[in-house]
Motif scaffolding. Structure first.
Motif, short mmCIF file in Angstrom:
data_model
loop_
_atom_site.label_atom_id
_atom_site.label_comp_id
_atom_site.label_asym_id
_atom_site.label_seq_id
_atom_site.Cartn_x
_atom_site.Cartn_y
_atom_site.Cartn_z
N GLN A 71 1.75 3.25 -10.86
CA GLN A 71 2.31 4.29 -11.71
C GLN A 71 3.19 5.26 -10.93
N MET A 72 3.05 5.27 -9.62
CA MET A 72 3.85 6.17 -8.78
C MET A 72 5.33 5.83 -8.80
N CYS A 73 5.70 4.65 -9.28
CA CYS A 73 7.10 4.25 -9.34
C CYS A 73 7.87 5.00 -10.43
N GLY A 74 7.18 5.66 -11.32
CA GLY A 74 7.81 6.31 -12.47
C GLY A 74 8.92 7.28 -12.12
N SER A 75 8.76 8.07 -11.06
CA SER A 75 9.77 9.07 -10.72
C SER A 75 10.70 8.63 -9.59
N CYS A 76 10.54 7.43 -9.13
CA CYS A 76 11.36 6.93 -8.02
C CYS A 76 12.77 6.61 -8.51
N PRO A 77 13.81 7.08 -7.82
CA PRO A 77 15.19 6.80 -8.26
C PRO A 77 15.59 5.33 -8.07
N LYS A 78 14.85 4.58 -7.28
CA LYS A 78 15.19 3.18 -7.03
C LYS A 78 14.33 2.23 -7.87
N LYS A 79 13.62 2.73 -8.86
CA LYS A 79 12.64 1.91 -9.57
C LYS A 79 13.25 0.71 -10.29
N GLU A 80 14.53 0.76 -10.63
CA GLU A 80 15.16 -0.36 -11.34
C GLU A 80 15.57 -1.48 -10.40
N THR A 81 15.82 -1.17 -9.13
CA THR A 81 16.28 -2.19 -8.20
C THR A 81 15.23 -2.60 -7.17
N CYS A 82 14.27 -1.77 -6.94
CA CYS A 82 13.24 -2.03 -5.94
C CYS A 82 12.16 -2.93 -6.54
N ARG A 83 11.89 -4.02 -5.88
CA ARG A 83 10.84 -4.93 -6.35
C ARG A 83 9.60 -4.76 -5.46
N SER A 84 9.03 -3.58 -5.51
CA SER A 84 7.88 -3.27 -4.65
C SER A 84 6.55 -3.46 -5.35
N ILE A 85 6.56 -3.81 -6.62
CA ILE A 85 5.30 -3.99 -7.35
C ILE A 85 4.88 -5.45 -7.21
N LEU A 86 3.69 -5.66 -6.71
CA LEU A 86 3.17 -7.01 -6.54
C LEU A 86 2.22 -7.33 -7.68
N VAL A 87 2.43 -8.49 -8.30
CA VAL A 87 1.61 -8.95 -9.41
C VAL A 87 1.05 -10.32 -9.05
N GLU A 88 -0.26 -10.43 -9.02
CA GLU A 88 -0.88 -11.71 -8.74
C GLU A 88 -0.68 -12.63 -9.94
N SER A 89 -0.27 -13.84 -9.67
CA SER A 89 -0.10 -14.82 -10.74
C SER A 89 -1.46 -15.44 -11.05
N PRO A 90 -1.54 -16.28 -12.08
CA PRO A 90 -2.80 -16.97 -12.33
C PRO A 90 -3.13 -18.00 -11.24
N VAL A 91 -2.14 -18.33 -10.43
CA VAL A 91 -2.33 -19.23 -9.29
C VAL A 91 -2.56 -18.35 -8.07
N PRO A 92 -3.74 -18.40 -7.46
CA PRO A 92 -4.08 -17.46 -6.38
C PRO A 92 -3.10 -17.42 -5.22
N GLN A 93 -2.38 -18.51 -4.96
CA GLN A 93 -1.47 -18.54 -3.81
C GLN A 93 -0.12 -17.90 -4.11
#
Length: 129
Positions: A71-93
């Motif tokens: 949720q800290m990305c909300g006020s970041c000016p680079k939030k549209e271009t920065c891919r810093s959020i990691l999401v685990e897929s259903p495949v653990p690897q």
């Protein structure tokens, strides 16, 4: 352009579309294609995932966990271009790196797919009796 159109038409004849948005689509292969019909093909960005409903539910949980954690990305000016959020897929690897917009879009895609699958199962159960 015409070959792409023919490919799209042929593909649409081979699948049953479940849900789509501007980010991607979810479908099941038609029964006569020899694919596993208990799985959903989820396609977004440059990725295709062939998952069970249980794996889709797990992916949904992983997405919600990532939204809560980042949720800290909300006020970041680079939030549209920065891919810093990691999401685990259903495949653990496999882990996806996303920005906030992509995360919202993939959440809509997964939640919309689960909603439609549940609705279809409910309607099918009404007509089984």
């Amino acid at each position: 352009m015409k070959p792409v159109y023919n490919f799209q038409r042929r593909l649409m004849n081979d699948i049953d579309l479940i849900y789509n948005n501007s980010f991607g689509l979810a479908f099941q292969w038609k029964r006569d294609n020899g694919h596993n019909h208990n799985k959903v093909q989820l396609v977004f960005r440059d990725t295709g995932l062939f998952v069970t409903k249980e794996e889709l539910l797990q992916f949904s949980k992983n997405i919600r966990r990532s939204i809560k954690h980042y949720q800290m990305c909300g006020s970041c000016p680079k939030k549209e271009t920065c891919r810093s959020i990691l999401v685990e897929s259903p495949v653990p690897q496999i882990t996806f790196a996303m920005n906030t917009e992509e995360l919202g879009n993939v959440q809509d895609l997964v939640e919309g797919t689960l909603f439609q699958l549940n609705l279809d199962n409910y309607i099918d159960s009404l007509f089984k009796d």
